[in-house]
Scaffold this active site. Structure first.
Site, PDB file in Angstrom:
ATOM      1  N   LYS A  23      65.105  80.278 104.120  1.00 25.53           N
ATOM      2  CA  LYS A  23      65.517  81.021 102.930  1.00 25.53           C
ATOM      3  C   LYS A  23      66.052  82.389 103.332  1.00 25.53           C
ATOM      4  CE  LYS A  23      63.264  80.143  99.209  1.00 25.53           C
ATOM      5  NZ  LYS A  23      61.986  79.956  98.525  1.00 25.53           N
ATOM      6  N   ARG A  92      58.719  85.360  98.062  1.00 24.97           N
ATOM      7  CA  ARG A  92      58.985  83.923  98.236  1.00 24.97           C
ATOM      8  C   ARG A  92      58.753  83.521  99.679  1.00 24.97           C
ATOM      9  NH1 ARG A  92      62.833  82.106  94.291  1.00 24.97           N
ATOM     10  NH2 ARG A  92      63.076  83.738  92.750  1.00 24.97           N
ATOM     11  N   GLY A 101      58.195  73.170  97.913  1.00 28.23           N
ATOM     12  CA  GLY A 101      57.030  73.250  97.036  1.00 28.23           C
ATOM     13  C   GLY A 101      55.695  73.364  97.742  1.00 28.23           C
ATOM     14  N   MET A 103      54.574  75.817  99.778  1.00 31.28           N
ATOM     15  CA  MET A 103      53.974  77.147  99.844  1.00 31.28           C
ATOM     16  C   MET A 103      54.303  77.904  98.561  1.00 31.28           C
ATOM     17  SD  MET A 103      54.586  77.960 103.789  1.00 31.28           S
ATOM     18  CE  MET A 103      56.285  77.555 103.591  1.00 31.28           C
ATOM     19  N   ARG A 333      70.650  76.013 101.064  1.00 27.70           N
ATOM     20  CA  ARG A 333      70.174  75.280 102.243  1.00 27.70           C
ATOM     21  C   ARG A 333      70.907  73.958 102.322  1.00 27.70           C
ATOM     22  NH1 ARG A 333      64.303  73.443  99.750  1.00 27.70           N
ATOM     23  NH2 ARG A 333      65.216  72.280  98.053  1.00 27.70           N
ATOM     24  N   HIS A 448      59.622  67.728  91.530  1.00 23.33           N
ATOM     25  CA  HIS A 448      58.890  67.618  92.799  1.00 23.33           C
ATOM     26  C   HIS A 448      58.887  66.188  93.308  1.00 23.33           C
ATOM     27  CE1 HIS A 448      55.172  67.057  95.177  1.00 23.33           C
ATOM     28  NE2 HIS A 448      55.592  68.192  95.728  1.00 23.33           N
ATOM     29  N   ARG A 552      59.548  37.029 122.066  1.00 27.02           N
ATOM     30  CA  ARG A 552      58.141  36.757 122.391  1.00 27.02           C
ATOM     31  C   ARG A 552      57.890  35.266 122.139  1.00 27.02           C
ATOM     32  NH1 ARG A 552      57.436  42.076 119.595  1.00 27.02           N
ATOM     33  NH2 ARG A 552      56.219  43.449 120.961  1.00 27.02           N
ATOM     34  N   SER A 741      61.912  45.755 132.059  1.00 25.88           N
ATOM     35  CA  SER A 741      61.902  46.175 130.665  1.00 25.88           C
ATOM     36  C   SER A 741      60.559  46.845 130.380  1.00 25.88           C
ATOM     37  CB  SER A 741      62.105  44.967 129.753  1.00 25.88           C
ATOM     38  OG  SER A 741      62.039  45.386 128.411  1.00 25.88           O
ATOM     39  N   THR A 744      56.283  49.475 126.470  1.00 27.74           N
ATOM     40  CA  THR A 744      55.554  50.738 126.287  1.00 27.74           C
ATOM     41  C   THR A 744      54.362  50.606 125.346  1.00 27.74           C
ATOM     42  OG1 THR A 744      57.318  51.295 124.759  1.00 27.74           O
ATOM     43  CG2 THR A 744      57.373  52.345 126.917  1.00 27.74           C
ATOM     44  N   CYS A 809      61.395  47.629 125.564  1.00 27.00           N
ATOM     45  CA  CYS A 809      61.234  46.713 124.432  1.00 27.00           C
ATOM     46  C   CYS A 809      59.944  46.971 123.659  1.00 27.00           C
ATOM     47  CB  CYS A 809      61.316  45.259 124.889  1.00 27.00           C
ATOM     48  SG  CYS A 809      60.010  44.809 126.043  1.00 27.00           S
ATOM     49  N   TYR A 829      69.471  50.050 128.169  1.00 30.06           N
ATOM     50  CA  TYR A 829      69.411  49.682 126.754  1.00 30.06           C
ATOM     51  C   TYR A 829      68.034  49.968 126.167  1.00 30.06           C
ATOM     52  CZ  TYR A 829      66.820  45.515 128.196  1.00 30.06           C
ATOM     53  OH  TYR A 829      65.867  44.680 128.709  1.00 30.06           O
TER      54      TYR A 829
HETATM   55  C1  PEP Z   1      54.768  45.961 125.058  1.00 38.30           C
HETATM   56  O1  PEP Z   1      53.654  45.841 125.552  1.00 38.30           O
HETATM   57  O2  PEP Z   1      55.326  47.035 124.893  1.00 38.30           O
HETATM   58  C2  PEP Z   1      55.502  44.773 124.605  1.00 38.30           C
HETATM   59  C3  PEP Z   1      56.727  44.887 124.170  1.00 38.30           C
HETATM   60  O3  PEP Z   1      54.826  43.596 124.607  1.00 38.30           O
HETATM   61  P1  PEP Z   1      53.791  43.181 123.466  1.00 38.30           P
HETATM   62  O4  PEP Z   1      53.922  44.172 122.378  1.00 38.30           O
HETATM   63  O5  PEP Z   1      54.167  41.803 123.060  1.00 38.30           O
HETATM   64  O6  PEP Z   1      52.510  43.253 124.195  1.00 38.30           O
END
Ligand code: PEP
Ligand code: MG
Length: 862
Positions: A23, A92, A101, A103, A333, A448, A552, A741, A744, A809, A829
C-alpha cells in the site's frame, strides 16, 4: 540516513515494497505520478520488525512521527488535535505481500468531543461529523482494545430499527457517540482517549500487533508468506466519502476480475466511508452508476485507472473516495483475479502492446491455474438450481453444509464440505481453507468471501439472497437443509443446487492454450505425466504432456478379474505355481500397456515395475477366508514395510514377477508397432534401487527378456532414485542405467525419516502450526536436504555418464517451486499428474525466464 522509519509519500522511495509495503509503495508511486492521493506518510516494515522484537515502538519513532505529522499539518493547513478545523488521519496496515482484510485499519483519528463539534461547524454538516466520530470509537475500540464488534453493531442496529444508516439524524448520531463511549468505558474501564497524538500512537502499535493476530497467521501459513516480514503502517490524511450524496467510496478494477474482459469494473457506495463497501453494510451499486451521479469524478477515475494500468503494465484494483465530487485514490495494487481473468488479461495486454509474450508468461501464477482445472457442472445434465447468487469465484464444488468455520475444519476431515455463511469475515479464514467451496447470503463481488475465495482458487457463490439462514438450518427454494446435507455450488455461474450434481473435468480454453504455447517457447524442461491407464494418458496429452514419466504398474494388479490371480500368485508355494498365475496376468498387463502406448503415439513411456510390498494385495488377517491365506499374511508381515520387501527387492526375490511384466511390456510395444502404430520409446524403470548390483542384475533380466520378445525395438533401462544411498552412489549406478527418475516421495520419506503415511496425521501438522517447519516437505521439495541429495546424484551420475537422462516423478514434479529447482538442477523433465501438466509447463517456462534474467513477478502484491 540510518535507522529512519518514516517516509512521506512524496519523498524519494528508498527500499521499495519490502520496506514500505504494497500500500505504501503504491501511494508513493501514485503521488509521484500526480494521481490525486491524500497526503500522508508510511512507517516502514523495519519499524514493525523492531516493534515485534522489542515489544514496543523503537527509539526515535515517536519523534519521527511527530515531525511527519507536523509536515502534514503544514501541507493541509489543518492541525492534528485542533478543535476548530481538525486534521484527521487514517492508519492503514500494508504488508509487502497482499493479505486482504487480515490486518487492521482505523479511520478518523484526531476526533474528540470538541473536534467533532468543530468539524460539524466547519463543514456545516453535523451528521457527517458525528457519523465520523462514532466510526472512530468503534474501530478504535475493536482494533486497539479488542472490544467485540457486536457490542457496537447491536447498538447501531437497534438505533436504526430497520432504517438505513444514512437515515439517522445528526441528533441520533450524537446520541450514538455517547452510547459508543459508554460501551468503550464499560469494556476497557477507561474513557475513550481524547488526545489525538495518543490515539495515533496507540493505533500504530495496534496495527503492528495485528500482523500477529491468529487470522493473519493462518492466512500466511496458507499462502506460504514468511512470518518475519512484518507490516508497514500508512498514516493518511482523511478524505470523506460520508459527506452526503456528492461523496462516496468504492473499489474498482481496470478489467473484470472474474473474466478478465476489458473495461472498468467495480462497485460504489454513495455517502459511505472506507470499509462499508467490503463489509456489506448497504448493497453497493455497480460503478457505472457513478457516470450519472458524479460524472466528473467518474471521468477522472476512468482516466486515472487507464494511466495506472499503463504505468504498472498490469491489471490494477484500486480503492477510492469521492469527497464533494473530488476523486482521491487510496490504494492501487495488482488486481486479485481469477485464473481465467489472469489469462484473458495477459493475452489482451499482449495484443494491446502493453506487455511482451514473455512478460505475459511471468504474469500468471502457476498454482492459480488449478482453478481452471477444477471440475465444472456437466453442461449436458438437466439440473435445476434451487437458488442463484453472484458468480464470485469459478469452479464447482459439492459437499455437506457447515455453518461455521470451526465445524468446517472438523467435518472436512471426513469428507468435503461447503461453508455457508451470512457473510464471511477474516475470522473465517481457516474454515474457508478447509471447505471445498463457499456460499454467502450477503455481499458483493468484492466482499471478503469473494476476494479471498478468488485468491485461493476456491469456488464461491456470494450474495445469494434467496438463501435464508436459521438456527442451524438453511432454506433454499423452499427446502430446509441442515448441517451435513449436501449442496453443489457453481462459482462460475452463481448457481446453487440441492444435492450432488454431476461434474465434468475441465477443458483448456483459448487464452489458456495461447499462454501455454508462449510458455512452451520459453521452457527447457520437458513435462511428462504420471499415468497408469489409457484414459489418463490421453488426458495428459490433451494437457500437453510430452510422455509418461511414471506408469505405476501395481494399479493394474487390482480389479475384480486380476486381484484373485495376483493373490494366487502370492500364495503359490513354488516358482511353478507363481508362473502359472503370472501367465494368466500377462495378457491383462499387455493389453493395458498397448492402450497406453497407443495413446502416447511414439512418445516416451516410463514403466515402473512392481513396487509395493506383496501384503498390500492380500486382505487384513481377520478378513482372510482360509488358513493358508492367514498364514501367508503372517509370513509377509514386517515391522517397517516401507523399508522392507518392496521395490526391486521383490523383483530380485521373485524374478518371475518382473520377467512377466517386462515380457508384457515388450509384447505390447511390438503389437502396437506391428499394427502400424508409432513404436513407443519404452523406458523400463526399476524401483527402490540402492546398490549397483541390484540394478545390474535387473538390467540383465530386462535385456534378456527384451531380446526374446522385441529385439528390433529400442528401449531404455533405468532406475528411480528414491533411496539416499542411490543418490550418493549415483556414479556407479549410472554405469548400468540409461536414466534416473527421482522418486522424491520416497526420497523425502527416507531422507527425513518422516513416514509418508503417518507424518501428517501425527506430528507434521503440528510442526507446521508451530513453525518448526515452514512447509510440508511432501508438498514442496526440501531443497536443502532432499534437494542436496538430488544435486549430488546429478553431479555424480552425469559425471560418470554425461548423457544420462534425468527426470523427477515424485509429487514435487507438479509443484511450482520444486519445478524451478529441477530446472536449476538441469533435469531433462518433470513428471506430474495429468491435471498438473499445464501448471508444470508454465512453471518450467517461468524458471527458464528467471534464469535468463527476466525476473520474477509478484502476482497481486499490494
Ligand atoms: C516416489 O517415491 O516418489 C514415487 C514416485 O513412487 P511412489 O510414490 O509410487 O512410491
Ligand atoms: Mg516410491
Amino acid at each position: 540516513m540510518a535507522n529512519r522509519f518514516v517516509f512521506d509519500f512524496d519523498e524519494p522511495t528508498a527500499g521499495g515494497r519490502d520496506l514500505l509495503g504494497g500500500k505504501g509503495i503504491g501511494l508513493a508511486e501514485m503521488t509521484h505520478m500526480g494521481v490525486p492521493v491524500p497526503a500522508g506518510f508510511t512507517i516502514t516494515t523495519d519499524a514493525c520488525r523492531a516493534y515485534m522484537d522489542e515489544g514496543d515502538l523503537p527509539d526515535g519513532l515517536e519523534r519521527e512521527v511527530d515531525e511527519h505529522v507536523a509536515r502534514l499539518e503544514e501541507r493541509t493547513g489543518k492541525r492534528f488535535g485542533s478543535s476548530d478545523d481538525p486534521l484527521l488521519v487514517s492508519v492503514r496496515s500494508g504488508a509487502a505481500v497482499s493479505m486482504p482484510g487480515m490486518m487492521d485499519t482505523i479511520l478518523n483519528l484526531g476526533l474528540n468531543d470538541a473536534a467533532a463539534e468543530g468539524l460539524a461547524a466547519r463543514t456545516d454538516n453535523a451528521r457527517f461529523a458525528y457519523d465520523s466520530y462514532r466510526r472512530l470509537i468503534q474501530m478504535f475500540g475493536e482494533v486497539v482494545d479488542g472490544i467485540d464488534a457486536h457490542r457496537f453493531e447491536s447498538a447501531l442496529s437497534s438505533l436504526k430499527g430497520g432504517r438505513q444508516d444514512t437515515d439517522l439524524t445528526p441528533e441520533e448520531l450524537r446520541g450514538l457517540v455517547e452510547t459508543f463511549k459508554d460501551i468503550y468505558r464499560q469494556e476497557t474501564g477507561s474513557h475513550f482517549p481524547a488526545d489525538a497524538r495518543d490515539q495515533l500512537l496507540r493505533a500504530v502499535r495496534a496495527v503492528f500487533s495485528s500482523w500477529d493476530n491468529p487470522r493473519a497467521q493462518v492466512y500466511r501459513r496458507a499462502h506460504g508468506i514468511p512470518d518475519v516480514l512484518g507490516t508497514a503502517v500508512n498514516v493518511v490524511q482523511m478524505v470523506f466519502g460520508n459527506k452526503g450524496d456528492r461523496s462516496g467510496t468504492g473499489v474498482a478494477f481496470t478489467r473484470d476480475p472474474s473474466t478478465g474482459s476489458s473495461g472498468l469494473y467495480g462497485e460504489f457506495l454513495a455517502d459511505a466511508q472506507g470499509e462499508d463497501v467490503v463489509a456489506g453494510i448497504r448493497t453497493p451499486q455497480p460503478i457505472e452508476a457513478m457516470r450519472d451521479s458524479l460524472p466528473n469524478a467518474f471521468g477522472q477515475l476512468v482516466q486515472t485507472m487507464r494511466r495506472l494500468e499503463e504505468h504498472y503494465r498490469d491489471m490494477q484494483d484500486v480503492e477510492f473516495t469521492v469527497e464533494d465530487e473530488r476523486l482521491y485514490l487510496l490504494q492501487t495494487r495488482s488486481a486479485k483475479r481469477t485464473a481465467a481473468a489472469a489469462l484473458k488479461a495477459a493475452v489482451s495486454m499482449v495484443e494491446e502492446g502493453l506487455i511482451t509474450r514473455e512478460e505475459a508468461v511471468t504474469r500468471i501464477d502457476p498454482a492459480q491455474l488449478d482453478q481452471l482445472l477444477h471440475p465444472m457442472i456437466d453442461p449436458t445434465a438437466t439440473v435445476e438450481p434451487a437458488a442463484k447468487g453472484l458468480n464470485a469465484s469459478p469452479g464447482a464444488a459439492s459437499g455437506g453444509i457447515v455453518f461455521d468455520a470451526d465445524t468446517a475444519v472438523e467435518r472436512a476431515r471426513s469428507g468435503p464440505v461447503v461453508l455457508v455463511r451470512w457473510e464471511t469475515t477474516p475470522d473465517d479464514i481457516h474454515g474457508m481453507i478447509a471447505a471445498e467451496g463457499i456460499l454467502t447470503v450477503h455481499g458483493g463481488m468484492t466482499s471478503h468471501a469473494a476476494v479471498v475465495a478468488r485468491g485461493m482458487g476456491k469456488p464461491c457463490v456470494a450474495g445469494c439472497e434467496e438463501l435464508s439462514l436459521g438456527d442451524g438450518t438453511a432454506t433454499i427454494g423452499g427446502q430446509e437443509l441442515r448441517e451435513g446435507d449436501v449442496i453443489t455450488i457453481d462459482g462460475g455461474t452463481g448457481r446453487v443446487f440441492v444435492g450432488r450434481v454431476p461434474l465434468v473435468p475441465p477443458r483448456i480454453n483459448d487464452d489458456f492454450e495461447t499462454v501455454l504455447v508462449w510458455a512452451d517457447d520459453q521452457r527447457r524442461l520437458k513435462v511428462r505425466a504420471n499415468a497408469d491407464n489409457p484414459e489418463d494418458a490421453a488426458r495428459s496429452r490433451e494437457f500437453g504432456a510430452q510422455g509418461i514419466g511414471l506408469c505405476r504398474t501395481e494399479h493394474m494388479f487390482f480389479g475384480d478379474e486380476r486381484l484373485p490371480v495376483v493373490q494366487e500368485m502370492i500364495l503359490a508355494d513354488s516358482e511353478r505355481g507363481r508362473r502359472s498365475a503370472l501367465d494368466r496376468l500377462l495378457p491383462f498387463q499387455q493389453s493395458d500397456f498397448e492402450g497406453i502406448f497407443e495413446a502416447m503415439a511414439g512418445l516416451p513411456v516410463t514403466i515402473r515395475l512392481l513396487d509395493p510390498p506383496l501384503h498390500e494385495f492380500l486382505p487384513a488377517e481377520d478378513e482372510a477366508t482360509d488358513e493358508k491365506m492367514r498364514s501367508r499374511i503372517r509370513a509377509l508381515r514386517e515391522s517397517n514395510p516401507m523399508l522392507g520387501t518392496r521395490g526391486c527387492r521383490v523383483g530380485l526375490m521373485f524374478p518371475e514377477i518382473y520377467e512377466m511384466q517386462i515380457r508384457a511390456i515388450a509384447r505390447a510395444a511390438r503389437a502396437v508397432h506391428e499394427r502400424g502404430g508409432e513404436p513407443p520409446l519404452v523406458e523400463v524403470m526399476h524401483p527402490l534401487v540402492g546398490f549397483r548390483e541390484e540394478l545390474a542384475r535387473l538390467r540383465e533380466l530386462t535385456e534378456s527378456v527384451w531380446a526374446e520378445e522385441a529385439p528390433e525395438l529400442d528401449h531404455l533401462v533405468g532406475t528411480m532414485i528414491e533411496v539416499p544411498r542411490a543418490a550418493l552412489r549415483a556414479d556407479e549406478i549410472s554405469e548400468v542405467a540409461d536414466f534416473f527418475s527421482f522418486g522424491t516421495n520416497d526420497l523425502t520419506q527416507m531422507t527425513l525419516a518422516f513416514s509418508r503415511d503417518d507424518a501428517e496425521g501425527k506430528f507434521l501438522t503440528r510442526y507446521l502450526e508451530d513453525g518448526v517447519l515452514e512447509r510440508n516437505p511432501f508438498e514442496v521439495l526440501d531443497v536443502e536436504g532432499v534437494g542436496d541429495l538430488m544435486r549430488i546424484a546429478v553431479e555424480r551420475g552425469r559425471g560418470a555418464k554425461p548423457n544420462l537422462k534425468l527426470g523427477i516423478c515424485g509429487e514435487h514434479g507438479g509443484e511450482p517451486r520444486s519445478i524451478a529447482f529441477c530446472h536449476d538442477l538441469g533435469l531433462d523433465y518433470v513428471s506430474c499428474s495429468p491435471f498438473r501438466v499445464p501448471l508444470a509447463r508454465l512453471a518450467a517456462a517461468q524458471a527458464a525466464l528467471k534464469e535468463a534474467g527476466s525476473g520474477s513477478y509478484v502476482a497481486a502484491g499490494g
